[in-house]
Design a protein around this motif. Structure first.
Motif, mmCIF file in Angstrom:
data_model
loop_
_atom_site.group_PDB
_atom_site.id
_atom_site.type_symbol
_atom_site.label_atom_id
_atom_site.label_comp_id
_atom_site.label_asym_id
_atom_site.label_seq_id
_atom_site.Cartn_x
_atom_site.Cartn_y
_atom_site.Cartn_z
ATOM 1 N N TYR A 33 0.841 -1.194 0.000
ATOM 2 C CA TYR A 33 0.000 0.000 0.000
ATOM 3 C C TYR A 33 0.880 1.250 0.000
ATOM 4 C CZ TYR A 33 -2.962 -3.552 2.254
ATOM 5 O OH TYR A 33 -3.633 -4.717 2.576
ATOM 6 N N PRO A 98 -4.059 -9.660 1.787
ATOM 7 C CA PRO A 98 -4.950 -8.500 1.725
ATOM 8 C C PRO A 98 -6.031 -8.614 2.781
ATOM 9 C CG PRO A 98 -5.493 -10.068 -0.008
ATOM 10 C CD PRO A 98 -4.252 -10.591 0.651
ATOM 11 N N GLY A 99 -6.693 -7.505 3.036
ATOM 12 C CA GLY A 99 -7.743 -7.486 4.042
ATOM 13 C C GLY A 99 -7.296 -6.735 5.273
ATOM 14 N N ALA A 100 -8.197 -5.927 5.809
ATOM 15 C CA ALA A 100 -7.847 -5.059 6.930
ATOM 16 C C ALA A 100 -7.469 -5.847 8.183
ATOM 17 C CB ALA A 100 -8.992 -4.110 7.239
ATOM 18 N N SER A 101 -7.920 -7.087 8.290
ATOM 19 C CA SER A 101 -7.601 -7.854 9.489
ATOM 20 C C SER A 101 -6.152 -8.326 9.506
ATOM 21 C CB SER A 101 -8.536 -9.060 9.608
ATOM 22 O OG SER A 101 -8.402 -9.908 8.479
ATOM 23 N N GLU A 103 -2.443 -7.229 9.607
ATOM 24 C CA GLU A 103 -1.742 -6.022 10.014
ATOM 25 C C GLU A 103 -0.919 -5.437 8.876
ATOM 26 O OE1 GLU A 103 0.598 -6.501 13.520
ATOM 27 O OE2 GLU A 103 1.682 -4.620 13.223
ATOM 28 N N GLN A 104 -1.053 -4.145 8.688
ATOM 29 C CA GLN A 104 -0.225 -3.433 7.730
ATOM 30 C C GLN A 104 0.993 -2.894 8.465
ATOM 31 O OE1 GLN A 104 -2.344 -0.607 5.237
ATOM 32 N NE2 GLN A 104 -4.108 -1.966 5.042
ATOM 33 N N PHE A 106 4.167 -0.535 8.383
ATOM 34 C CA PHE A 106 4.549 0.686 7.681
ATOM 35 C C PHE A 106 6.058 0.893 7.691
ATOM 36 C CE2 PHE A 106 0.733 3.125 6.641
ATOM 37 C CZ PHE A 106 -0.242 2.412 7.304
#
Lengths: 115, 112
Positions: A33, A98-101, A103-104, A106
């Motif tokens: 992202y 993918p998917g908000a669940s 963790e991204q 940074f």
């Protein structure tokens, strides 16, 4: 292991020039992202890559912005003919799936200043 | 159009007391909510999340509460510690999507 890395950490450019920002995601992460944070604002979604699927470009603010992800790993965000309003911190994140669940994670960001 | 709102830009609390950080949202499609913490010159780091099927999620000193009818969530930190001093971002995603919509953040200062 290594986290998300971004380069350069700081970039000062003259209005009208093109810039390239680089992101190295965590190895094995399939989703990548790009966000940006302008002064006093929250993070604004720009673009999202997932595997070999077509990227979600819905957040790109103008056609001067483009991004690519080569070989499912490194990504480059390109801003053509930079404007002063492009000044911001550009943040890259990656997640295992993918998917908000998921963790991204940074990176530290690239601070872009357009003079 | 701010879909995720953090109306208080800053909060100062005494060490050992409770910190309550608030967040409001307007998009009814949001079904997953997250809190991120950010130190200067670093990227945000994930703190805690909650799905819309729950109204509370707890992880150690951190608890997130969700009130769907009010479109409001809050992060409670208890007891607060000086190391908690940072910017806290509320974020949301819609319908199982991947992209996050962030608020502007709240700067928390915990006084020793």
């Amino acid at each position: 292991g290594a986290g998300v890395s971004q380069s350069p950490s700081n970039k000062v450019t003259e209005k009208g020039k093109d810039v390239e920002l680089r992101c190295d995601p965590i190895s094995g992460h399939t989703a990548l992202y790009w966000y940006r944070q302008s002064l006093g604002q929250g993070l604004e979604f720009l673009i999202y890559f997932q595997g070999n699927s077509a990227p979600d470009k819905s957040g790109l603010p103008s056609d001067r912005f483009s991004a690519e992800r080569t070989g499912g790993s490194v990504s480059t965000l390109t801003i053509q003919r930079t404007q002063q309003e492009d000044s911001a911190v550009y943040l890259c994140a990656s997640s295992f799936q993918p998917g908000a669940s998921y963790e991204q994670y940074f990176g530290p960001g690239t601070r872009l200043t357009v003079t | 159009d701010q879909q995720v709102k953090q109306n208080s830009p800053s909060l100062s609390v005494q060490e050992g007391r409770i910190s309550i950080l608030n967040c409001d949202y307007t998009n009814s499609m949001f079904d997953y909510f997250l809190w991120y913490k950010k130190y200067p010159a670093e990227g945000p780091t994930f703190l805690i999340s909650i799905s819309s099927i729950k109204d509370k999620n707890e992880d150690g000193r951190f608890t997130v509460f969700l009130n769907k009818s009010a479109k409001h969530l809050s992060l409670h930190i208890v007891p607060s510690q000086p190391g908690d001093s940072a910017v806290y971002f509320c974020a949301a995603s819609a319908l199982g999507g991947s992209k996050l919509t962030f608020g502007k953040g709240i700067t928390l200062s915990v006084r020793p």
